[in-house]
Design a protein around this motif. Structure first.
Motif, PDB file in Angstrom:
ATOM      1  N   GLY A  28      61.484 -21.776 -17.465  1.00 61.33           N
ATOM      2  CA  GLY A  28      60.270 -20.909 -17.832  1.00 61.33           C
ATOM      3  C   GLY A  28      59.022 -20.183 -16.489  1.00 61.33           C
ATOM      4  N   SER A  31      62.077 -17.615 -15.704  1.00 60.33           N
ATOM      5  CA  SER A  31      61.673 -16.289 -17.523  1.00 60.33           C
ATOM      6  C   SER A  31      60.848 -15.650 -17.124  1.00 60.33           C
ATOM      7  N   ILE A  32      59.622 -15.837 -16.107  1.00 55.58           N
ATOM      8  CA  ILE A  32      58.486 -15.289 -15.138  1.00 55.58           C
ATOM      9  C   ILE A  32      58.812 -14.350 -14.255  1.00 55.58           C
ATOM     10  N   ARG A  64      56.190 -10.810 -19.290  1.00 57.54           N
ATOM     11  CA  ARG A  64      56.638 -12.146 -18.671  1.00 57.54           C
ATOM     12  C   ARG A  64      56.274 -13.944 -19.276  1.00 57.54           C
ATOM     13  N   ARG A  67      56.531 -13.642 -23.104  1.00 62.04           N
ATOM     14  CA  ARG A  67      57.513 -13.823 -23.669  1.00 62.04           C
ATOM     15  C   ARG A  67      58.133 -15.284 -23.781  1.00 62.04           C
ATOM     16  N   THR A  68      57.962 -16.038 -22.048  1.00 55.97           N
ATOM     17  CA  THR A  68      58.038 -17.119 -21.975  1.00 55.97           C
ATOM     18  C   THR A  68      57.859 -17.807 -22.408  1.00 55.97           C
ATOM     19  N   VAL A 298      64.925 -20.596 -23.551  1.00 56.42           N
ATOM     20  CA  VAL A 298      64.907 -19.618 -22.766  1.00 56.42           C
ATOM     21  C   VAL A 298      65.191 -19.241 -22.337  1.00 56.42           C
ATOM     22  N   ASP A 301      67.551 -16.515 -22.651  1.00 60.22           N
ATOM     23  CA  ASP A 301      66.937 -15.275 -22.723  1.00 60.22           C
ATOM     24  C   ASP A 301      66.806 -14.590 -21.541  1.00 60.22           C
ATOM     25  N   VAL A 302      67.014 -15.566 -20.744  1.00 62.39           N
ATOM     26  CA  VAL A 302      67.044 -15.217 -18.398  1.00 62.39           C
ATOM     27  C   VAL A 302      68.360 -14.739 -18.223  1.00 62.39           C
TER      28      VAL A 302
END
Length: 339
Positions: A28, A31-32, A64, A67-68, A298, A301-302
């Protein structure tokens, strides 16, 4: 010795659950921090806790973080719905799309785009959810036709039939409506980008209710794993459990698919990883699936943002590349059984 061994196993499972939670927090934060626009970690950390209206702060808080959080919610929903589907149908290859939910969501989006002119994510998310619910009800009615209860085998056959019909409907409409196809193809690939807090607020209640129902069914699912007759002998209301399970799957998978589009392999592969780690006890399988699935989603996604920089590769594509080899490895390592 057996009680002590049981306590030891419970302790290790609990520690594993904490490790999974730690991994979720880590991905998480990644991802941010990681995105198509490079921002130093110190600036990200400062903007995360002290928003000041700067461009960096806007990127972190308006893009972000939503989205996360959406990735975490969608991952939890897909992981839980996949584990629930496999337990209810006693089919290790079942996934959230088995009851026509994914194609039902797609049909709802197609109708919204092609006939009603709805073009925003916040607009067609409701149609996607409604399509998933209607498809699930139709599958259940077909699976229970002529009987008091819908058996797992009949549900699978009904789901396959409804999925085929919905696929044909979607294809026909999109061929006749090229403009709708241009919009639909961005949704159908599966993506977390471009989703705001508004979408998060829409799907959160459905996912929360579905999560509570799914976790509450774990003891009954353990009894049903030995067969309907044994489950009834142990005091389980088989019909009630199946109906509640179907409702939970619709809420979880319907909301997740509506928000992010159809994302494959997460609901299929993650429950097998959970069973590989903790065994067949559905209480632990559901708990692990609820945490491991968002770690995968997640994290994917990253990875998509890193590989596609300065653009990005959509998360649905990454999960297919990551999930397929993982699932094949699990198939080769052990038999796909539910007990």
């Amino acid at each position: 010795m057996e009680p002590r061994a049981g306590r030891t196993a419970t302790t290790f499972r609990g520690l594993g659950l904490l490790l999974a939670l730690g991994a979720l927090v880590l991905v998480g934060l990644l991802s941010i921090w990681v995105g198509t626009r490079g921002i130093a970690f110190t600036d990200t950390w400062s903007a995360l806790w002290h928003p000041d209206g700067s461009e960096t702060s806007v990127v972190i808080h308006d893009y972000r973080i939503p989205r996360t959080l959406l990735g975490v919610l969608v991952g939890m929903a897909l992981g839980l719905s996949g584990a629930l589907m496999q337990a209810l149908t006693r089919n290790p290859l079942a996934d959230p799309g088995l009851l026509g939910i994914s194609l039902g969501s797609s049909a709802g989006v197609v109708v919204a785009l092609a006939f009603l002119g709805v073009g925003s994510v916040l607009g067609y998310v409701w149609f996607a959810f409604a399509g998933a619910a209607v498809a699930s009800v139709v599958v259940h009615l077909l699976g229970s036709a002529g009987r008091k209860l819908a058996t797992p085998d009949r549900l699978v056959v009904a789901g396959a039939a409804v999925t085929a019909v919905l696929y044909a409907f979607n294809s026909a409409v999109l061929l006749l409506k090229p403009k709708a196809f241009d919009q639909f193809r961005f949704w159908t690939v599966g993506s977390l980008s471009g989703r705001s807090f508004d979408v998060l607020h829409v799907v959160l209640p459905f996912i929360a209710v579905g999560l509570v129902i799914a976790l509450g069914l774990a003891p009954s699912l353990n009894a049903l794993a030995m067969g309907d007759q044994v489950g009834r002998a142990l005091g389980v209301n088989v019909g009630r459990t199946r109906v509640l399970g179907a409702v939970a799957v619709v809420l979880l998978c319907g909301a997740a698919t509506a928000a992010a589009g159809p994302i494959g392999f997460v609901g299929l592969a993650v429950p097998h990883v959970a069973r590989f780690v903790v065994g067949p006890d559905q209480r632990w399988v559901l708990a692990y699936s609820m945490l491991l699935a968002p770690v995968l989603l997640v994290g994917a996604d990253v990875v998509g943002r890193v590989l596609g920089s300065p653009g990005e590769v959509q998360v649905g594509i990454i999960t297919a590349f990551l999930g397929a080899p993982l699932f094949i490895a699990l198939c080769r390592r052990r038999k796909l059984v539910m007990l």
